[in-house]
Write an enzyme that holds these catalytic residues in place. Structure first.
Site, PDB file in Angstrom:
ATOM      1  CG  HIS A   1      -2.238  -0.709   1.152  1.00  0.00           C
ATOM      2  ND1 HIS A   1      -2.001  -2.120   0.816  1.00  0.00           N
ATOM      3  CD2 HIS A   1      -3.727  -0.401   0.969  1.00  0.00           C
ATOM      4  CE1 HIS A   1      -3.287  -2.568   0.948  1.00  0.00           C
ATOM      5  NE2 HIS A   1      -4.144  -1.760   1.031  1.00  0.00           N
TER       6      HIS A   1
ATOM      7  CG  HIS B   1       2.304  -3.402   6.395  1.00  0.00           C
ATOM      8  ND1 HIS B   1       2.940  -4.473   5.814  1.00  0.00           N
ATOM      9  CD2 HIS B   1       1.226  -3.211   5.519  1.00  0.00           C
ATOM     10  CE1 HIS B   1       2.509  -4.601   4.741  1.00  0.00           C
ATOM     11  NE2 HIS B   1       1.252  -4.062   4.492  1.00  0.00           N
TER      12      HIS B   1
END
Length: 264
Positions: A172, A225
């Site tokens: 992302h 993450h």
């Protein structure tokens, strides 16, 4: 000759796209990294409904990129497919490097142990975890066993466990910062041709940067993450975007009709 030239121009794009599709749709196993059962950084909750899923992130940046490039070309009364070709080529390079990092490193996501749900009593302890105190056998509270086995998880969904090993680096972040940086540089170059457009360009550029940053931060708050994954992904995206944007700027600054003679 024109056909041969077109093939040469689009061949790298086709090869990059093919490699990217192979990595995404062929069952490639990431590096099987193990874990310590007491590692609390891997025990964050698993959030099924992500703030910005992968397909939504893709749609957002495709729409924004298309809107900015098409609008800019209309305002400048010029059409060039090379701008789109250059952006896609750089984007595929960025995605390819991100995927190589993901599968090579195999870093576990913050919610890995929540998904894995191992049998801690049978997996995380062995005879080395205990010590004798006279006639009594006690558990060493500081004992940490490194577990690295393929059959330790009780989750029967192989896709979730596969994705849970792809934390580094953030796709992302690399995707968002590539698109944002490329568009920022693109708007900066093209806005110089129109005085009034140069006045609104900073607002557009700030919004692009804020959007990329927000999307990246949601990956931390959703426990997909670690901050380091985001930073590395962002730097990767910015690096590729600057390279391809600088190339575009050099091409734009070459006077029309001027032939660059090779150095002897």
């Amino acid at each position: 000759m024109n056909v041969v030239k077109k093939i040469q121009e689009f061949l790298p794009l086709v090869l990059l796209l093919s490699l990217t599709l192979v990595i995404h749709f062929v069952n490639i196993k990431p590096f099987q990294r193990g874990f310590f059962c007491g590692d609390h950084t891997l025990k964050y909750p698993y959030i099924e409904n992500e703030t910005i899923p992968q397909h939504i992130c893709l749609v957002i940046w495709i729409l924004i990129s298309g809107l900015i490039i098409i609008t800019t070309q209309i305002l400048n009364k010029s059409t060039s497919i090379k701008d789109v070709q250059r952006m896609i080529t750089g984007l595929l390079c960025c995605i390819l490097l991100t995927d190589v990092a993901k599968y090579s490193v195999g870093r576990l996501r913050p919610h890995f142990l929540t998904l894995c749900n191992p049998d801690y009593n049978n997996v995380c302890f062995d005879e080395e975890a205990y010590y004798s105190d006279g006639d009594e056998e006690l558990l060493n509270e500081f004992y940490q066993k490194y577990v690295n086995g393929s059959e330790v998880c009780n989750n029967e969904n192989p896709h979730l466990l596969h994705e849970a090993r792809l934390s580094f680096m953030s796709g992302h972040a690399s995707f968002s910062f590539y698109c944002a940086t490329f568009l920022i540089m693109y708007v900066n170059i093209k806005s110089k041709q129109l005085d009034w457009m140069s006045k609104i360009a900073p607002c557009i550029q700030i919004l692009l940067f804020v959007l990329a940053t927000w999307i990246s931060f949601t990956r931390i708050s959703d426990y997909y993450h670690y901050p380091f994954d985001i930073v590395c992904g962002a730097l990767t995206g910015v690096g590729f975007a600057l390279y391809f944007s600088v190339t575009e700027k050099k091409l734009d600054e070459t006077p029309t009709g001027e032939t660059i003679q090779p150095m002897m």
